[in-house]
Enzyme design. Sequence first.
Site, PDB file in Angstrom:
ATOM      1  N   GLN A  22     -35.062 136.382 126.850  1.00 21.24           N
ATOM      2  CA  GLN A  22     -36.470 136.782 126.748  1.00 21.24           C
ATOM      3  C   GLN A  22     -36.611 138.072 125.948  1.00 21.24           C
ATOM      4  O   GLN A  22     -37.723 138.475 125.616  1.00 21.24           O
ATOM      5  CB  GLN A  22     -37.061 136.979 128.154  1.00 21.24           C
ATOM      6  CG  GLN A  22     -37.100 135.699 128.973  1.00 21.24           C
ATOM      7  CD  GLN A  22     -37.674 135.920 130.363  1.00 21.24           C
ATOM      8  OE1 GLN A  22     -38.730 135.406 130.687  1.00 21.24           O
ATOM      9  NE2 GLN A  22     -36.976 136.684 131.185  1.00 21.24           N
ATOM     10  N   VAL A  80     -36.418 140.543 122.701  1.00 20.34           N
ATOM     11  CA  VAL A  80     -36.764 140.302 121.295  1.00 20.34           C
ATOM     12  C   VAL A  80     -35.978 141.206 120.348  1.00 20.34           C
ATOM     13  O   VAL A  80     -36.243 141.229 119.149  1.00 20.34           O
ATOM     14  CB  VAL A  80     -38.284 140.506 121.070  1.00 20.34           C
ATOM     15  CG1 VAL A  80     -39.091 139.520 121.904  1.00 20.34           C
ATOM     16  CG2 VAL A  80     -38.708 141.945 121.373  1.00 20.34           C
ATOM     17  N   HIS A  96     -38.745 134.456 123.147  1.00 23.20           N
ATOM     18  CA  HIS A  96     -39.968 135.185 122.791  1.00 23.20           C
ATOM     19  C   HIS A  96     -39.960 135.723 121.367  1.00 23.20           C
ATOM     20  O   HIS A  96     -40.755 136.594 121.023  1.00 23.20           O
ATOM     21  CB  HIS A  96     -40.201 136.324 123.793  1.00 23.20           C
ATOM     22  CG  HIS A  96     -40.518 135.835 125.162  1.00 23.20           C
ATOM     23  ND1 HIS A  96     -40.403 136.617 126.288  1.00 23.20           N
ATOM     24  CD2 HIS A  96     -40.957 134.624 125.607  1.00 23.20           C
ATOM     25  CE1 HIS A  96     -40.736 135.907 127.356  1.00 23.20           C
ATOM     26  NE2 HIS A  96     -41.080 134.700 126.966  1.00 23.20           N
ATOM     27  N   CYS A 140     -50.295 141.656 104.477  1.00 22.55           N
ATOM     28  CA  CYS A 140     -49.279 140.718 104.015  1.00 22.55           C
ATOM     29  C   CYS A 140     -49.124 140.840 102.505  1.00 22.55           C
ATOM     30  O   CYS A 140     -50.113 140.857 101.763  1.00 22.55           O
ATOM     31  CB  CYS A 140     -49.687 139.291 104.383  1.00 22.55           C
ATOM     32  SG  CYS A 140     -48.642 138.003 103.697  1.00 22.55           S
ATOM     33  N   GLY A 146     -30.480 140.005 134.724  1.00 25.39           N
ATOM     34  CA  GLY A 146     -31.399 141.103 134.448  1.00 25.39           C
ATOM     35  C   GLY A 146     -32.831 140.693 134.207  1.00 25.39           C
ATOM     36  O   GLY A 146     -33.502 141.261 133.348  1.00 25.39           O
ATOM     37  N   SER A 147     -33.328 139.727 134.954  1.00 26.12           N
ATOM     38  CA  SER A 147     -34.733 139.332 134.832  1.00 26.12           C
ATOM     39  C   SER A 147     -35.351 139.228 136.213  1.00 26.12           C
ATOM     40  O   SER A 147     -34.751 138.657 137.127  1.00 26.12           O
ATOM     41  CB  SER A 147     -34.863 137.981 134.110  1.00 26.12           C
ATOM     42  OG  SER A 147     -36.211 137.539 134.124  1.00 26.12           O
ATOM     43  N   SER A 148     -36.554 139.754 136.351  1.00 23.61           N
ATOM     44  CA  SER A 148     -37.279 139.619 137.617  1.00 23.61           C
ATOM     45  C   SER A 148     -37.923 138.250 137.747  1.00 23.61           C
ATOM     46  O   SER A 148     -38.428 137.909 138.822  1.00 23.61           O
ATOM     47  CB  SER A 148     -38.360 140.702 137.716  1.00 23.61           C
ATOM     48  OG  SER A 148     -39.339 140.498 136.702  1.00 23.61           O
ATOM     49  N   ASN A 183     -29.451 140.687 139.313  1.00 25.01           N
ATOM     50  CA  ASN A 183     -30.577 141.562 138.973  1.00 25.01           C
ATOM     51  C   ASN A 183     -30.693 142.660 140.013  1.00 25.01           C
ATOM     52  O   ASN A 183     -30.477 142.421 141.203  1.00 25.01           O
ATOM     53  CB  ASN A 183     -31.885 140.762 138.928  1.00 25.01           C
ATOM     54  CG  ASN A 183     -33.048 141.566 138.397  1.00 25.01           C
ATOM     55  OD1 ASN A 183     -33.052 141.944 137.226  1.00 25.01           O
ATOM     56  ND2 ASN A 183     -34.021 141.858 139.235  1.00 25.01           N
ATOM     57  N   ARG A 184     -31.033 143.847 139.567  1.00 24.70           N
ATOM     58  CA  ARG A 184     -31.303 144.929 140.515  1.00 24.70           C
ATOM     59  C   ARG A 184     -32.715 144.750 141.076  1.00 24.70           C
ATOM     60  O   ARG A 184     -33.689 144.755 140.338  1.00 24.70           O
ATOM     61  CB  ARG A 184     -31.174 146.288 139.830  1.00 24.70           C
ATOM     62  CG  ARG A 184     -29.751 146.608 139.399  1.00 24.70           C
ATOM     63  CD  ARG A 184     -29.600 148.080 139.072  1.00 24.70           C
ATOM     64  NE  ARG A 184     -28.289 148.383 138.535  1.00 24.70           N
ATOM     65  CZ  ARG A 184     -27.191 148.540 139.268  1.00 24.70           C
ATOM     66  NH1 ARG A 184     -27.261 148.421 140.583  1.00 24.70           N
ATOM     67  NH2 ARG A 184     -26.030 148.821 138.704  1.00 24.70           N
TER      68      ARG A 184
END
Length: 263
Positions: free
Chosen positions: A74, A76, A92, A149, A189-191, A215-216
């Site tokens: 997730q 980027v 993402h 652009c 490491g994702s909630s 995960n913490r």
Amino acid sequence: MSTDSGIPDYRGPGAPARMPMTYQDFVKGPAAQQRYWARAHIGWSRMRRAEPNAGHLHLAEMEREGRLDGLITQNVDGLHGRAGHRDVIDLHGRIDRVICLDCRSISSRGELHTRLLSLNPGYDQVHAEMAPDGDVLLEDTESFQVAPCSECGGRLKPDVVFFGENVPKDRVAACYALVERAEALVVLGSSLQVMSGLRFVRAARAREIPIVIVNRGQTRGDDLATLKLDAGCAETLAGWVAPVLSIRCPQGYVSSARSPTSR
């Protein structure tokens, strides 16, 4: 995964509440785009110097050894690729690319950064707190000049999925395909607070394959996990590149984890 590389997280223990710009806000008009790019220009000056940490390197090593097949991130920041990981799905998107909302052309963030430096000399030296999306917390942005652009003069946006924007369907399908053939799913490491990632954990649970969450703090998927470790990613992965220990998980599955302890 990237906090050890100096990039803040959204929902880790002690992290402040974050209010990132939504896609709907971004497309409202020039003022919102000016605000975003002013903050992102300063953030990119720092984020582009971030280096892969031990966690990224451990995962790349596991892939080279044939013990990890496919990785969904997730984040980027592109740090998994820079660590040498080959099979990565950037769920993402990537912040080192820029897309035009009008002609859909893709260009380099580095090239845009050079143009913004020319339009806003010295602006990248403004002091401000770093935020998770590669931007900074800054209120005074009215003097910033936005670059259009170079192909059509249209509106530029980083090639990432903003809050309120949908992940491309082909990318989601590729992630589901990975879960469908997986022997186990590991979350690092994702909630799992957003459905964007949680849906793949639910798919793994529907297949009744082992799910390990590292995960913490609590996650939204804890009740789906076969094994939950309240620990940091890098130090946990460091154990997994040690000799294999077989662990019988709480639901009766047998998984292989490389760990210096019998957790």
